[in-house]
Write a protein that holds these residues in place. Structure first.
Motif, mmCIF file in Angstrom:
data_model
loop_
_atom_site.group_PDB
_atom_site.id
_atom_site.type_symbol
_atom_site.label_atom_id
_atom_site.label_comp_id
_atom_site.label_asym_id
_atom_site.label_seq_id
_atom_site.Cartn_x
_atom_site.Cartn_y
_atom_site.Cartn_z
ATOM 1 N N ARG A 10 0.640 -1.037 -0.144
ATOM 2 C CA ARG A 10 0.160 -0.020 0.104
ATOM 3 C C ARG A 10 0.935 1.129 -0.085
ATOM 4 O O ARG A 10 0.391 2.048 -0.704
ATOM 5 N N LEU A 11 1.657 1.044 0.876
ATOM 6 C CA LEU A 11 2.792 2.372 0.711
ATOM 7 C C LEU A 11 3.525 2.566 -0.491
ATOM 8 O O LEU A 11 3.750 3.688 -1.012
ATOM 9 N N LEU A 12 3.801 1.474 -1.150
ATOM 10 C CA LEU A 12 4.440 1.677 -2.603
ATOM 11 C C LEU A 12 3.600 2.331 -3.475
ATOM 12 O O LEU A 12 4.067 3.247 -4.124
ATOM 13 N N ARG A 13 2.338 1.796 -3.506
ATOM 14 C CA ARG A 13 1.249 2.457 -4.414
ATOM 15 C C ARG A 13 0.909 3.963 -4.262
ATOM 16 O O ARG A 13 0.790 4.395 -5.008
ATOM 17 N N ASP A 14 0.867 4.252 -2.744
ATOM 18 C CA ASP A 14 0.820 5.470 -2.590
ATOM 19 C C ASP A 14 1.796 6.437 -2.817
ATOM 20 O O ASP A 14 1.536 7.571 -3.073
ATOM 21 N N ARG A 181 12.263 -1.333 -11.963
ATOM 22 C CA ARG A 181 11.125 -1.788 -13.077
ATOM 23 C C ARG A 181 10.141 -2.750 -12.424
ATOM 24 O O ARG A 181 9.109 -2.726 -12.682
ATOM 25 N N ARG A 182 10.979 -3.731 -11.550
ATOM 26 C CA ARG A 182 9.666 -4.721 -10.873
ATOM 27 C C ARG A 182 8.998 -3.882 -10.063
ATOM 28 O O ARG A 182 7.773 -4.432 -10.134
ATOM 29 N N ALA A 183 9.226 -3.126 -9.434
ATOM 30 C CA ALA A 183 8.307 -2.344 -8.222
ATOM 31 C C ALA A 183 7.429 -1.577 -9.184
ATOM 32 O O ALA A 183 6.160 -1.678 -8.917
ATOM 33 N N LEU A 184 7.847 -0.735 -10.357
ATOM 34 C CA LEU A 184 6.810 -0.095 -11.139
ATOM 35 C C LEU A 184 6.000 -1.102 -11.907
ATOM 36 O O LEU A 184 4.628 -0.780 -11.949
ATOM 37 N N ALA A 185 6.266 -2.326 -12.282
ATOM 38 C CA ALA A 185 5.365 -3.174 -13.040
ATOM 39 C C ALA A 185 4.369 -3.872 -11.838
ATOM 40 O O ALA A 185 3.257 -3.966 -12.316
ATOM 41 N N ARG A 186 4.749 -4.052 -10.827
ATOM 42 C CA ARG A 186 3.959 -4.546 -9.619
ATOM 43 C C ARG A 186 2.904 -3.387 -9.384
ATOM 44 O O ARG A 186 1.750 -3.852 -9.319
ATOM 45 N N ASP A 187 3.290 -2.203 -9.353
ATOM 46 C CA ASP A 187 2.316 -1.236 -8.817
ATOM 47 C C ASP A 187 1.433 -1.113 -10.194
ATOM 48 O O ASP A 187 0.068 -0.874 -9.870
ATOM 49 N N ALA A 188 2.069 -1.310 -11.264
ATOM 50 C CA ALA A 188 0.803 -0.985 -12.483
ATOM 51 C C ALA A 188 -0.164 -2.012 -12.410
ATOM 52 O O ALA A 188 -1.367 -1.868 -12.764
ATOM 53 N N TRP A 189 0.106 -3.279 -12.174
ATOM 54 C CA TRP A 189 -0.626 -4.355 -12.275
ATOM 55 C C TRP A 189 -1.676 -4.216 -11.014
ATOM 56 O O TRP A 189 -2.956 -4.479 -11.289
ATOM 57 N N ARG A 190 -1.292 -3.694 -9.923
ATOM 58 C CA ARG A 190 -2.283 -3.395 -8.827
ATOM 59 C C ARG A 190 -3.350 -2.435 -9.377
ATOM 60 O O ARG A 190 -4.485 -2.466 -8.939
ATOM 61 N N ALA A 191 -3.001 -1.313 -9.921
ATOM 62 C CA ALA A 191 -3.522 -0.363 -10.058
ATOM 63 C C ALA A 191 -4.773 -0.863 -11.417
ATOM 64 O O ALA A 191 -5.909 -0.353 -11.313
ATOM 65 N N ARG A 192 -4.260 -1.412 -12.333
ATOM 66 C CA ARG A 192 -5.139 -2.028 -13.219
ATOM 67 C C ARG A 192 -6.378 -3.078 -12.541
ATOM 68 O O ARG A 192 -7.534 -2.911 -12.952
ATOM 69 N N ILE A 193 -5.888 -3.767 -11.526
ATOM 70 C CA ILE A 193 -6.864 -4.527 -10.694
ATOM 71 C C ILE A 193 -7.928 -3.410 -10.338
ATOM 72 O O ILE A 193 -9.051 -3.799 -10.217
ATOM 73 N N SER A 194 -7.178 -2.694 -9.387
ATOM 74 C CA SER A 194 -8.243 -1.733 -8.820
ATOM 75 C C SER A 194 -8.955 -1.136 -9.714
ATOM 76 O O SER A 194 -10.219 -0.718 -9.397
ATOM 77 N N ASP A 195 -8.673 -0.748 -10.967
ATOM 78 C CA ASP A 195 -9.734 -0.001 -11.757
ATOM 79 C C ASP A 195 -10.885 -0.823 -12.217
ATOM 80 O O ASP A 195 -11.741 -0.108 -12.471
ATOM 81 N N LEU A 196 -10.905 -2.205 -12.134
ATOM 82 C CA LEU A 196 -11.728 -2.968 -12.276
ATOM 83 C C LEU A 196 -13.095 -2.615 -11.471
ATOM 84 O O LEU A 196 -14.379 -2.542 -12.029
ATOM 85 N N ASP A 197 -12.825 -2.042 -10.279
ATOM 86 C CA ASP A 197 -14.002 -1.704 -9.313
ATOM 87 C C ASP A 197 -14.473 -0.475 -9.944
ATOM 88 O O ASP A 197 -15.791 -0.214 -9.363
#
Length: 446
Positions: A10-14, A181-197
């Motif tokens: 969560r902190l990474l995404r924020d 790159r790994r942290a950015l990719a992980r955050d991007a996928w979390r955001a895509r999943i969150s966007d489904l809501d």
């Protein structure tokens, strides 16, 4: 996943402060010969007496209150989401330049500064302090890339220059580090999943935006062909038209309209007259009008949160009837979702950019004839380094085949309209400005 891992994610995404979809549209649209910059000119009374170090200190203090001015835009690898902002504390000396100009050449110099690309290896803004104006006045020219701010949020940057109005709450900046790159990719996928809501709501908003743009029609209505709609080049010319704001407000209320309605009626009529001078007589013009999606509470947040609505304004009407027609269009728009067109327009532009066809599209589009942006500024004059700012002139550089646009700002009782034109498309902007002055005067007398 354990609690600690969830908290870490969560902190990474924020902390990854990515640009919005609207900002991405702005970024991918910047492909033409002129950069997508916005600018403002602050004319400071007796400003020539202010020493250079004092100017730099004032700009550094203002920048401290606007954290985004300390961030650089960081590109990302493929598949890692949108670009994001990282810390980059470039010394204020690298953001500020100094020069000298007289009143006759001020707007020419401003146009040149606005059309100069900003270095991408530092925060996307710069300021130029120009002395030599009449009566000891000076001008502060602030230029920023449009990805940094739209018109409304840009006022936050300008207001921070007013030392008396500054919110002195200290350094509110959070860390904006660069990420692997790994942290950015992980955050991007979390955001895509969150966007489904929020997908259903965004689809509804996009549908409303498509109706605003008229693309839900089986055969979209095109705007008239005019000689003002030709691919624009790297240069712009600025012409300023001013009118007393109280008179415009009174005339608008008398007609059951708004100040923006009066401006749109005057601009469309002035363009019609200027085209008639060229032997062209379109029956209508399509004017693109931005609508901000911001609420009063988030006006200070930078970035772009604006959609556009094309207003199809008839020219074969008398002034009073034309103003009534514009007011009717405005009233109909107020009941619709604000900035709804940003979603479908942005998706279309980004798709064209991926196909390499965006520049061709904006150079040949038949959706709008011109753009009119209108921002409500302060009712009382700002101050800079203890001196009164007597005038603020807005400028926006628009790409594509729109050879003339209009940037409007109300400031301390004056309505200012900057006519921004390509000199190769509009050979005589002074004539167009004269028509605009005449229309404003005629509308206030109705």
């Amino acid at each position: 996943m354990d609690t600690g891992a969830r908290r870490s994610g969560r902190l990474l995404r924020d902390r990854i402060d990515r640009i919005s979809r609207n900002d991405l549209t702005t970024l991918v649209s910047d492909r033409g010969p002129a950069p997508m910059n916005i600018a403002a000119v602050l004319v400071v009374e007796q400003g020539s007496s202010i020493e250079r170090p004092e100017v730099q200190r004032a700009l550094a203090a203002a920048a401290a209150d606007v954290p985004r001015l300390h961030h650089r835009l960081q590109p990302v690898p493929l598949g890692c989401g949108r670009p994001y902002w990282v810390d980059d504390d470039v010394p204020i000396e690298r953001h500020v330049a100094f020069g000298r100009v007289d009143d006759a050449h001020l707007l020419t110099e401003v146009a040149a500064l606005a059309c100069r690309r900003l270095p991408s290896d530092r925060p996307l803004w710069r300021a130029t302090w120009l002395t030599g104006l009449d009566d000891g006045a000076a001008a502060l020219v602030v230029v920023a890339h449009h990805v940094l701010a739209d018109g409304l949020s840009g006022l936050t940057v300008l207001a921070a220059l007013d030392g008396g109005a500054r919110d002195r709450t200290g350094d509110r900046r959070l860390r904006h580090p660069a990420y692997a790159r790994r942290a950015l990719a992980r955050d991007a996928w979390r955001a895509r999943i969150s966007d489904l809501d929020t997908l259903a709501g965004r689809v509804r908003l996009a549908s409303a935006g498509a109706r605003d743009l008229g693309v839900d029609r089986r055969i979209p209505r095109l705007c008239p062909r005019t000689s003002f709609n030709r691919p624009s080049g790297p240069l712009r010319r600025l012409t300023l038209v001013e009118a007393p704001l109280p008179e415009i407000v009174t005339a608008a209320h008398r007609a059951g309209a708004t100040v923006n309605d009066v401006v749109l009626a005057a601009v469309s009529s002035a363009m019609g007259q200027a085209l008639a001078d060229r032997g062209e007589r379109p029956r209508e013009l399509v004017v693109s009008v931005p609508y901000s999606g911001r609420t009063p509470g988030d006006a200070g947040r930078l970035g772009n949160e604006t959609g556009v609505v094309p207003f199809r304004i008839p020219l074969e009407l008398d002034r009073k009837s034309r103003l009534r027609a514009v007011a009717s269009l405005s009233r109909a728009q107020r009941g619709r979702p604000r900035a709804a067109s940003a979603a479908p327009l942005g998706a279309g532009f980004r798709a064209l950019a991926r196909l390499g066809a965006l520049q061709w599209f904006v150079d040949h589009q038949r959706l709008v004839n011109t753009f009119v942006t209108n921002v409500r500024g302060p009712t009382q004059p700002w101050r800079f380094c203890g001196h009164t700012v007597s005038r603020v002139v807005p400028v926006a550089v628009t790409p594509g085949n729109v050879g003339v646009t209009f940037d409007v700002l109300s400031y301390a009782g004056t309505l200012g309209i900057t006519v921004v034109s390509d000199p190769d498309v509009v050979a005589d902007p002074g004539s167009l400005a004269s028509h605009l002055e005449g229309e404003l005067a005629a509308l206030t007398g109705l």
